[in-house]
Design a protein around this motif. Structure first.
Motif, short mmCIF file in Angstrom:
data_model
loop_
_atom_site.label_atom_id
_atom_site.label_comp_id
_atom_site.label_asym_id
_atom_site.label_seq_id
_atom_site.Cartn_x
_atom_site.Cartn_y
_atom_site.Cartn_z
N ALA A 43 0.83 -1.21 0.00
CA ALA A 43 0.00 0.00 0.00
C ALA A 43 0.86 1.26 0.00
CB ALA A 43 -0.92 0.00 1.21
N ARG A 44 0.36 2.29 -0.66
CA ARG A 44 1.02 3.58 -0.65
C ARG A 44 0.76 4.28 0.68
NH1 ARG A 44 -1.72 3.35 -5.38
NH2 ARG A 44 -3.28 4.84 -4.62
N PRO A 45 1.62 5.22 1.04
CA PRO A 45 1.39 5.97 2.30
C PRO A 45 0.00 6.60 2.29
CG PRO A 45 3.58 6.43 1.45
CD PRO A 45 2.89 5.63 0.39
N GLY A 46 -0.72 6.44 3.37
CA GLY A 46 -2.05 7.03 3.48
C GLY A 46 -3.17 6.13 3.04
N GLN A 47 -2.86 4.98 2.44
CA GLN A 47 -3.93 4.09 2.00
C GLN A 47 -4.52 3.35 3.20
OE1 GLN A 47 -2.08 1.73 -1.10
NE2 GLN A 47 -3.26 2.84 -2.63
N ARG A 48 -5.83 3.15 3.15
CA ARG A 48 -6.55 2.50 4.23
C ARG A 48 -7.45 1.40 3.67
NH1 ARG A 48 -3.13 4.67 6.52
NH2 ARG A 48 -3.21 6.27 8.14
#
Length: 285
Positions: free
Chosen positions: A51-56
């Motif tokens: 996941a990319r930073p900030g993905q939830r």
């Protein structure tokens, strides 16, 4: 072997036998309400590691049945594949052998509604990259866990945006012979009002204002099918939107491992409807 034929066989195997790369973890989740910690199984989809930073990611909570524990779903159903397919985190807390996922009025040591509905959710949101909103959470379970999922969702309508029940014991008043149930609900004669208040079939009206996506299913050969039909009929009469299904089968893992596939698909659709495209949203979105 002909090289072209060998290549064709390799491609065929790749497409017919997908590689599942989900991660399974066991974590210990403390309960302030019960002054101890309980293990839980967490399945992370393959996409979680990349996941990319900030993905939830949205979360589906799966509750086990009577006599079970936090290992039941992974031991008896291929649920990890569902995490990969729908890009969701799966969480399987331990609900005790006969807790019925309620805060018992007669046993102050049994506070499993608070534990699962509040403490487990808070722990998961704090330790994993989750969509920490009602619309990013779903809860379901089988048998006792089906009752527990519906009960918790109704009592905490701001925590879960979708709820399901598989072979759910939606009317505990019909389960008075279940071992241990009196120990958490209390004596049926002296605590009748509590038993009545916890019967999902008697609380169908509450779904009208809860604004929770709802799916229920039960096997046609299950002893609990009649109470599930009654709940369905009451929901229809009240005009409460919901999915309801009966399929061949009984109170068995063969039925539950099949039914959970439809329920996670239902939850994935609910997540997408609330804007969680492909099951992932950035924290800033």
């Amino acid at each position: 072997m002909n090289p072209a034929r060998a290549l064709w066989l390799i491609l065929a195997l790749l497409f017919t036998n997908p590689v599942w790369a989900f991660q399974t973890k066991v974590v210990s989740i403390p309960s302030a309400a019960m002054h101890q910690s309980f293990d839980a199984t967490v399945v992370l989809p393959e996409q979680y590691a990349h996941a990319r930073p900030g993905q939830r990611f949205p979360v589906v909570y799966l509750l086990h049945g009577s006599g079970g524990d936090y290992t039941d779903w992974t031991a008896n159903a291929h649920i990890g594949r569902l995490a990969d397919r729908y890009h969701v985190i799966l969480v399987m807390p331990d609900g005790g052998h006969e807790s019925w996922y309620i805060d018992s009025p007669v046993d102050p040591r049994s506070r499993y509604e608070t534990y699962v509905g509040k403490e487990v959710v808070a722990y998961v949101d704090a330790h994993f990259h989750t969509i920490a909103t009602k619309e990013g959470r779903a809860i379901t379970g089988l048998s006792m866990g089906g009752f527990g999922a519906l009960s918790i969702a109704l009592d905490r309508p701001n925590e879960f945006g979708a709820v399901g029940s598989i072979s759910g014991a939606v009317d505990p008043r019909n389960c008075e012979d279940e071992p241990g149930i009196d120990g958490v609900f209390g004596d049926p004669a002296r605590h009748q009002a509590f038993w009545d208040s916890k019967a999902i079939v008697a609380s169908a009206q509450s779904f009208k204002t809860a604004h929770i996506d709802l799916t229920i299913d039960c096997g046609v050969n299950d002893s609990l099918v009649e109470s599930n039909r009654t709940l369905h009929e009451r929901l229809v009469a009240l005009g409460v939107p919901h999915d309801y299904a009966e399929r061949p089968g009984g109170h068995t893992w063969a039925y539950w491992s099949n039914a959970i596939q439809y329920q996670v698909l239902f939850f994935s659709t609910s997540f997408r409807r609330h804007g969680f495209a492909a099951g992932i949203r950035t924290a800033q979105a």
